[in-house]
Write an enzyme that holds these catalytic residues in place. Structure first.
Site, PDB file in Angstrom:
ATOM      1  N   SER A   1       0.812  -1.211   0.000  1.00  0.00           N
ATOM      2  CA  SER A   1       0.000   0.000   0.000  1.00  0.00           C
ATOM      3  C   SER A   1       0.843   1.258   0.000  1.00  0.00           C
ATOM      4  CB  SER A   1      -0.899  -0.006   1.241  1.00  0.00           C
ATOM      5  OG  SER A   1      -1.508   1.236   1.455  1.00  0.00           O
TER       6      SER A   1
ATOM      7  N   TYR B   1      -1.293  -0.003  10.043  1.00  0.00           N
ATOM      8  CA  TYR B   1      -1.471  -0.736   8.796  1.00  0.00           C
ATOM      9  C   TYR B   1      -0.244  -0.578   7.905  1.00  0.00           C
ATOM     10  CZ  TYR B   1      -3.383  -1.792   4.134  1.00  0.00           C
ATOM     11  OH  TYR B   1      -3.594  -2.291   2.875  1.00  0.00           O
TER      12      TYR B   1
ATOM     13  N   LYS C   1       2.476  -3.549   6.770  1.00  0.00           N
ATOM     14  CA  LYS C   1       2.797  -3.822   5.371  1.00  0.00           C
ATOM     15  C   LYS C   1       4.292  -3.640   5.097  1.00  0.00           C
ATOM     16  CE  LYS C   1      -1.112  -4.957   3.376  1.00  0.00           C
ATOM     17  NZ  LYS C   1      -1.296  -6.259   2.696  1.00  0.00           N
TER      18      LYS C   1
END
Length: 320
Positions: A124, A148, A152
């Site tokens: 992302s 998040y 990642k």
């Protein structure tokens, strides 16, 4: 060829599955088997001569990967994840799904000698953040400002290292914000970017929680699926030392998105968007950069959308 897709019940997983079935081949090889995995069983699909196995499985549980990897897939699309706002709200859940399950996948490949298996993970734009240059490259330091993004980024480093060691053939595609997502809003901080277009186009009201000057780096679902397929076909030697790179998106402000909506559906559609500032959502999304040089993806043959108006037109076409 045997292909395993995690997160296969999600909208991206379902689109990828349909695209692979329609092609019938990947990297010049006939697809003979698809294994589709999610927490809830993916929907059935008519795949012709392709053998399809669908299963519901919690990939955070001990041994969850065993039967999946015992089938020795040639390509693994790892799309399963807890999205941004949900990972921010529940640290343990985000770590378990986004990081621990990914490490278990990589360890499972290592223990089975799957060094030739191509493992593609959807990463992302959220791996970037903090003090950043005006235009980023793939080699800009990763300083995520959300759990998040951090999860990642950790997975990216592991996939690079496992690939360097020859334990897998990893590829990490950093996805721009995907617009326009079908369905209803989800727990992603970027969910508004689809809803402020999708709902007004359907004659419904929508809420925009961020300032109109905020810029996003976006890509349509169709181009993301094309990129996932192409990513499995790129030769390993062309990837270089880093297996991680940003896909070619479009930089667009929220104001420009609304103007594209106006051009497509008129003032009445734009008037359906009301502004209700949300500091938490704004803090997450504003930490994501909006401008990239995607020279590596371009060199490798990945293609983005031509314009934001094309993204809107494509979504409307898919509805009919």
């Amino acid at each position: 060829m045997h292909i395993l897709i995690t997160g296969a019940a999600g909208f991206l997983g379902q689109r990828l599955t349909k695209a692979l079935v329609a092609r019938g081949t990947l990297d010049g090889r006939t697809i003979t088997r698809l294994t589709l995995v999610d927490q809830s069983a993916p929907p059935a699909i008519d795949a012709g001569d392709i053998a399809v196995v669908t299963t519901s499985r919690d990939l955070t549980q001990a041994g969850a990967w065993n039967a999946l990897l015992d089938g020795r897939p040639d390509v693994i699309y790892h799309l399963a994840a807890v999205v941004s706002s949900a990972a921010e709200a529940d640290l343990e859940l985000g770590l378990a799904v986004n990081f621990d399950a990914t490490r278990a996948l990589l360890d499972g490949c290592r223990s089975r000698g799957l060094g030739q298996t191509r493992v593609l993970m959807a990463s992302s734009v959220a791996v970037y953040g903090g003090e950043l240059p005006e235009v980023l490259t793939d080699m800009t330091a990763l300083t995520p400002q959300s759990s998040y993004g951090t999860q990642k980024a950790m997975c990216e480093l592991l996939i690079n290292d496992f690939s360097r060691r020859g334990l897998i053939d990893g590829r990490v595609l950093r996805l721009p914000t995907i617009v326009i997502r079908p369905g209803r809003p989800n727990a992603a901080a970027s969910s508004f970017a689809s809803s402020i277009l999708r709902e007004p186009l359907a004659g419904e009201d929508a809420v925009c929680p961020v300032p109109t000057g905020l810029e996003l780096f976006v890509m349509s679902p169709g181009k993301v699926v094309e990129a996932l397929i192409h990513g499995a076909e790129v030769e390993s030697r062309e990837l270089g030392a880093s297996r991680c790179f940003m896909l070619p998106g479009i930089t667009v402000s929220v104001a420009e998105m609304l103007e594209a909506l106006r051009r497509r559906a008129g003032d009445a559609a734009v008037d359906r968007v009301r502004f209700e500032p949300d500091a938490a959502v704004t803090a997450i999304v504003a930490s994501w950069p909006g401008r990239f040089s995607t020279a590596k993806a371009d060199r490798l043959g990945f293609k983005g959308d031509d314009s934001f108006d094309d993204i809107v037109a494509g979504f409307v076409a898919d509805l009919h």
